[in-house]
Motif scaffolding. Structure first.
Motif, mmCIF file in Angstrom:
data_model
loop_
_atom_site.group_PDB
_atom_site.id
_atom_site.type_symbol
_atom_site.label_atom_id
_atom_site.label_comp_id
_atom_site.label_asym_id
_atom_site.label_seq_id
_atom_site.Cartn_x
_atom_site.Cartn_y
_atom_site.Cartn_z
ATOM 1 N N ARG A 140 6.077 -17.258 2.989
ATOM 2 C CA ARG A 140 7.450 -17.124 3.475
ATOM 3 C C ARG A 140 7.435 -16.784 4.967
ATOM 4 N N ASN A 142 9.305 -20.400 -5.939
ATOM 5 C CA ASN A 142 9.629 -20.981 -4.631
ATOM 6 C C ASN A 142 11.109 -20.841 -4.288
ATOM 7 N N ARG A 195 12.609 -18.825 -1.088
ATOM 8 C CA ARG A 195 13.525 -19.380 -0.080
ATOM 9 C C ARG A 195 14.773 -18.514 0.071
ATOM 10 N N GLU A 196 15.252 -17.955 -1.019
ATOM 11 C CA GLU A 196 16.476 -17.160 -0.976
ATOM 12 C C GLU A 196 16.237 -15.730 -0.503
ATOM 13 N N THR A 213 13.599 -14.464 2.092
ATOM 14 C CA THR A 213 12.468 -14.534 3.024
ATOM 15 C C THR A 213 12.121 -13.180 3.623
ATOM 16 N N LEU A 215 12.655 -28.352 -1.520
ATOM 17 C CA LEU A 215 13.541 -27.622 -2.429
ATOM 18 C C LEU A 215 14.889 -28.304 -2.586
ATOM 19 N N LEU A 227 18.674 -26.498 -2.036
ATOM 20 C CA LEU A 227 18.249 -25.589 -0.976
ATOM 21 C C LEU A 227 17.588 -26.368 0.147
ATOM 22 N N ASP A 228 17.883 -25.969 1.393
ATOM 23 C CA ASP A 228 17.170 -26.542 2.525
ATOM 24 C C ASP A 228 15.865 -25.776 2.723
ATOM 25 N N ASN A 229 15.043 -26.297 3.580
ATOM 26 C CA ASN A 229 13.786 -25.611 3.912
ATOM 27 C C ASN A 229 13.403 -25.997 5.325
ATOM 28 N N ASP A 273 10.653 -22.586 6.237
ATOM 29 C CA ASP A 273 10.818 -21.220 5.729
ATOM 30 C C ASP A 273 9.844 -20.886 4.605
ATOM 31 N N VAL A 274 9.560 -21.858 3.730
ATOM 32 C CA VAL A 274 8.716 -21.630 2.559
ATOM 33 C C VAL A 274 7.664 -22.724 2.498
#
Length: 279
Positions: A17, A63, A67-68, A70, A250, A255-257, A260-261
């Motif tokens: 993360r 995961n 993401r939610e 971090t 994701l 979810l965007d990424n 971030d992950v």
């Protein structure tokens, strides 16, 4: 025969993360095992999977929670993850989460903490190699498994494209390696340990504070800087296997990424090597 006990889940779920607070990044790399117990006995005794949660889904939840969340520390992250399983699946009666953290320490240059460059805790094994004959000897010092990373300011662009190329260009990626390096002494320094430390700190500062067009680009400039800083060495060799951090897709979960992950992986890895000398 009775089924006395059962549980299942997903192990070795590796996740990195990155939490961004302006230009300052915080990184957290975990190896997670998530095990669940509950109403799953019929999967064992009657070939009935109707209550079973796929282990791939169990991995996906890790995961998604990453993401939610971090910014959470490891303890808080594991608590939130356990709650997510219990809230999502009523057939789950208990959850056991185990997480092992790969600890990255922030680098400092000139006494100032750097926003996005890190070094692995408990890092590297110093090495020495002497070759001696009756006519003379050579001495080299170095380090094995010296691991460092930056969470941005690295790219890979303008490379050969052909029908076999699938990797996409980027000017913003994570860059990490576990380096094996050695340097040959041409003169005795005032203090070997202090000079070894200077070589490493000089190379790290180049890596951490300048944009990297490739690992090759960084290694050459790191070698140049080390030779300029320490006149007692005649050449420096570096071998750097990439530690890849693959952005997790994701989008299936809405979810965007934006870097971030990531999935940390070191197999297969790029192997970049070079020797820089005085010519």
């Amino acid at each position: 025969m009775p089924l006395i006990k059962n549980k299942y889940g997903k192990g070795r779920v590796r996740v990195m993360r990155i939490h961004r607070d302006g230009d300052r990044h915080e990184v957290s790399q975990l190896n997670v095992k998530a095990m669940i117990e509950g109403d799953f006995a019929r999967a064992y005794t009657h070939a009935d999977n109707s209550t079973s949660v796929s282990t791939d889904t169990i991995k996906n939840v890790v995961n998604i929670v990453a993401r939610e969340n971090t910014s959470l520390c490891t303890e808080e992250f594991c608590q939130v993850l356990a709650t997510k399983y219990l809230d999502t699946y009523p057939q789950v009666s208990s959850v056991a989460i185990t997480a092992h953290e790969t600890k990255w320490s922030r680098l400092s240059f000139g006494g100032k903490p750097h926003p996005h460059s890190f070094v692995l805790d408990g890092n590297g094994k110093p090495t020495v190699e002497v070759t001696a004959t009756r006519q003379g000897s050579t001495l080299a010092s170095g380090i094995d498994g010296f691991t460092f990373m930056k969470s941005t300011q690295s790219g890979w662009e303008n490379y050969v494209k052909d029908p076999y190329t699938t990797i996409k260009e980027t000017n913003d990626r994570m860059c990490a390696t576990s380096m094996v390096a050695s340097w040959k002494w041409s003169a005795k320094p005032e203090n070997y340990p202090a000079t070894n430390a200077k070589i490493l700190s000089t190379a790290l500062e180049v890596f951490g504070t300048t944009y990297s067009s490739s690992v090759q680009d960084s290694l050459y400039r790191m070698g140049e800087a080390a030779l300029a800083a320490v006149p007692e060495i005649s050449e420096i060799s570096m071998a750097c296997p990439n530690m890849h951090f693959i952005p997790m897709n994701l989008s299936a979960f809405g979810l965007d990424n934006h870097n971030d992950v990531f999935l940390p992986t070191d197999e297969p890895h790029g192997q970049i090597e070079c020797t820089v000398g005085r010519g």
